[in-house]
Design a protein around this motif. Sequence first.
Motif, mmCIF file in Angstrom:
data_model
loop_
_atom_site.group_PDB
_atom_site.id
_atom_site.type_symbol
_atom_site.label_atom_id
_atom_site.label_comp_id
_atom_site.label_asym_id
_atom_site.label_seq_id
_atom_site.Cartn_x
_atom_site.Cartn_y
_atom_site.Cartn_z
ATOM 1 N N HIS A 100 0.829 -1.217 0.000
ATOM 2 C CA HIS A 100 0.000 0.000 0.000
ATOM 3 C C HIS A 100 0.861 1.263 0.000
ATOM 4 C CE1 HIS A 100 1.066 -0.625 4.212
ATOM 5 N NE2 HIS A 100 0.898 0.670 4.362
ATOM 6 N N VAL A 101 2.160 1.117 0.192
ATOM 7 C CA VAL A 101 3.080 2.257 0.236
ATOM 8 C C VAL A 101 3.300 2.792 -1.180
ATOM 9 C CG1 VAL A 101 5.451 2.953 0.789
ATOM 10 C CG2 VAL A 101 4.245 1.354 2.282
ATOM 11 N N ASP A 102 3.209 4.101 -1.325
ATOM 12 C CA ASP A 102 3.509 4.757 -2.607
ATOM 13 C C ASP A 102 5.025 4.934 -2.676
ATOM 14 O OD1 ASP A 102 3.781 6.356 -4.843
ATOM 15 O OD2 ASP A 102 2.784 8.093 -3.948
ATOM 16 N N ILE A 103 5.700 3.957 -3.261
ATOM 17 C CA ILE A 103 7.162 3.943 -3.250
ATOM 18 C C ILE A 103 7.727 5.165 -3.959
ATOM 19 C CG2 ILE A 103 9.223 2.674 -3.964
ATOM 20 C CD1 ILE A 103 7.550 0.092 -3.588
ATOM 21 N N ALA A 104 7.197 5.512 -5.123
ATOM 22 C CA ALA A 104 7.679 6.696 -5.847
ATOM 23 C C ALA A 104 7.492 7.945 -4.992
ATOM 24 C CB ALA A 104 6.958 6.836 -7.182
ATOM 25 N N GLY A 105 6.366 8.035 -4.312
ATOM 26 C CA GLY A 105 6.105 9.187 -3.443
ATOM 27 C C GLY A 105 7.086 9.266 -2.289
ATOM 28 N N VAL A 106 7.367 8.131 -1.668
ATOM 29 C CA VAL A 106 8.327 8.102 -0.560
ATOM 30 C C VAL A 106 9.708 8.534 -1.045
ATOM 31 C CG1 VAL A 106 9.545 6.590 1.074
ATOM 32 C CG2 VAL A 106 7.069 6.367 0.774
ATOM 33 N N LEU A 107 10.129 8.021 -2.196
ATOM 34 C CA LEU A 107 11.434 8.405 -2.746
ATOM 35 C C LEU A 107 11.477 9.893 -3.079
ATOM 36 C CD1 LEU A 107 12.139 5.342 -5.052
ATOM 37 C CD2 LEU A 107 13.511 6.055 -3.084
ATOM 38 N N ALA A 108 10.408 10.417 -3.676
ATOM 39 C CA ALA A 108 10.358 11.839 -4.028
ATOM 40 C C ALA A 108 10.399 12.709 -2.777
ATOM 41 C CB ALA A 108 9.110 12.139 -4.849
ATOM 42 N N GLU A 109 9.613 12.357 -1.770
ATOM 43 C CA GLU A 109 9.606 13.133 -0.521
ATOM 44 C C GLU A 109 10.973 13.106 0.142
ATOM 45 O OE1 GLU A 109 6.425 11.685 1.912
ATOM 46 O OE2 GLU A 109 4.902 12.232 0.425
ATOM 47 N N TYR A 110 11.616 11.955 0.130
ATOM 48 C CA TYR A 110 12.949 11.850 0.723
ATOM 49 C C TYR A 110 13.937 12.740 -0.024
ATOM 50 C CZ TYR A 110 17.392 10.065 2.329
ATOM 51 O OH TYR A 110 18.664 9.983 2.849
ATOM 52 N N ALA A 111 13.897 12.710 -1.346
ATOM 53 C CA ALA A 111 14.809 13.536 -2.146
ATOM 54 C C ALA A 111 14.571 15.026 -1.879
ATOM 55 C CB ALA A 111 14.641 13.224 -3.630
ATOM 56 N N ILE A 112 13.321 15.421 -1.793
ATOM 57 C CA ILE A 112 12.994 16.832 -1.518
ATOM 58 C C ILE A 112 13.523 17.231 -0.148
ATOM 59 C CG2 ILE A 112 11.077 18.413 -1.042
ATOM 60 C CD1 ILE A 112 9.559 16.883 -3.324
ATOM 61 N N ARG A 113 13.335 16.379 0.872
ATOM 62 C CA ARG A 113 13.849 16.682 2.221
ATOM 63 C C ARG A 113 15.362 16.828 2.205
ATOM 64 N NH1 ARG A 113 10.383 12.664 3.846
ATOM 65 N NH2 ARG A 113 12.105 11.249 4.312
ATOM 66 N N GLN A 114 16.049 15.970 1.450
ATOM 67 C CA GLN A 114 17.509 16.046 1.383
ATOM 68 C C GLN A 114 17.964 17.353 0.735
ATOM 69 O OE1 GLN A 114 17.646 13.576 3.708
ATOM 70 N NE2 GLN A 114 19.699 13.506 2.896
ATOM 71 N N VAL A 115 17.269 17.769 -0.317
ATOM 72 C CA VAL A 115 17.598 19.037 -0.976
ATOM 73 C C VAL A 115 17.348 20.197 -0.016
ATOM 74 C CG1 VAL A 115 16.916 20.623 -2.835
ATOM 75 C CG2 VAL A 115 17.246 18.183 -3.322
ATOM 76 N N GLN A 116 16.213 20.173 0.689
ATOM 77 C CA GLN A 116 15.905 21.237 1.636
ATOM 78 C C GLN A 116 16.950 21.302 2.745
ATOM 79 O OE1 GLN A 116 11.910 20.033 2.636
ATOM 80 N NE2 GLN A 116 11.001 21.504 1.205
ATOM 81 N N LEU A 117 17.383 20.154 3.240
ATOM 82 C CA LEU A 117 18.417 20.134 4.264
ATOM 83 C C LEU A 117 19.720 20.728 3.735
ATOM 84 C CD1 LEU A 117 17.858 16.618 5.883
ATOM 85 C CD2 LEU A 117 17.514 18.840 6.973
ATOM 86 N N ALA A 118 20.066 20.411 2.508
ATOM 87 C CA ALA A 118 21.300 20.936 1.917
ATOM 88 C C ALA A 118 21.208 22.451 1.737
ATOM 89 C CB ALA A 118 21.562 20.249 0.581
ATOM 90 N N ILE A 119 20.048 22.954 1.325
ATOM 91 C CA ILE A 119 19.855 24.393 1.140
ATOM 92 C C ILE A 119 19.935 25.118 2.475
ATOM 93 C CG2 ILE A 119 18.144 26.164 0.517
ATOM 94 C CD1 ILE A 119 17.228 24.221 -1.732
ATOM 95 N N ASN A 120 19.289 24.558 3.488
ATOM 96 C CA ASN A 120 19.271 25.178 4.802
ATOM 97 C C ASN A 120 20.623 25.123 5.501
ATOM 98 O OD1 ASN A 120 16.571 25.886 4.529
ATOM 99 N ND2 ASN A 120 15.861 23.999 5.493
ATOM 100 N N LYS A 121 21.440 24.176 5.103
ATOM 101 C CA LYS A 121 22.766 24.028 5.678
ATOM 102 C C LYS A 121 23.678 25.199 5.288
ATOM 103 C CE LYS A 121 25.809 20.136 6.410
ATOM 104 N NZ LYS A 121 26.254 18.865 5.853
ATOM 105 N N ASP A 122 23.461 25.700 4.069
ATOM 106 C CA ASP A 122 24.311 26.794 3.557
ATOM 107 C C ASP A 122 23.891 28.088 4.073
ATOM 108 O OD1 ASP A 122 25.770 24.988 2.101
ATOM 109 O OD2 ASP A 122 24.550 25.228 0.292
#
Length: 122
Positions: A100-122
């Motif tokens: 029942h897990v939306d695998i593509a959605g989970v991967l996309a959300e994870y990638a977005i969080r990683q980008v946001q963390l990288a942006i906020n780090k700078d």
Amino acid sequence: MYYLQEFLPHNNEDYRLFVVGGEVISAMRRRGENWKTNIACGAIAEYVEPDPVLSQLALKTAELLGADYVGVDILISHGQPYIIEANGIPGWTGLQSVTHVDIAGVLAEYAIRQVQLAINKD
């Protein structure tokens, strides 16, 4: 070049655990008509709740590899789990068909969080 691997009796089944961001997001059992348990070779996928022992093995594998996401294939032989593959580009069509897990959605959300963390780090 030849790669040889010892055959381990495994009741024609194994498990795929899908790890994303340090979490097992879903798991399946793959059952084949013979020792090959790949979906592409005709095996069928069945959803399973991730077993705690197998989950810990999958999580430790991802950690050791430094993988943000990975498909970890584990078979059970003589009551012992064996990691047979850790795939950094795992196919997940079979898993998606039984979870029942939306695998593509989970991967996309994870990638977005990683980008946001990288942006906020700078």
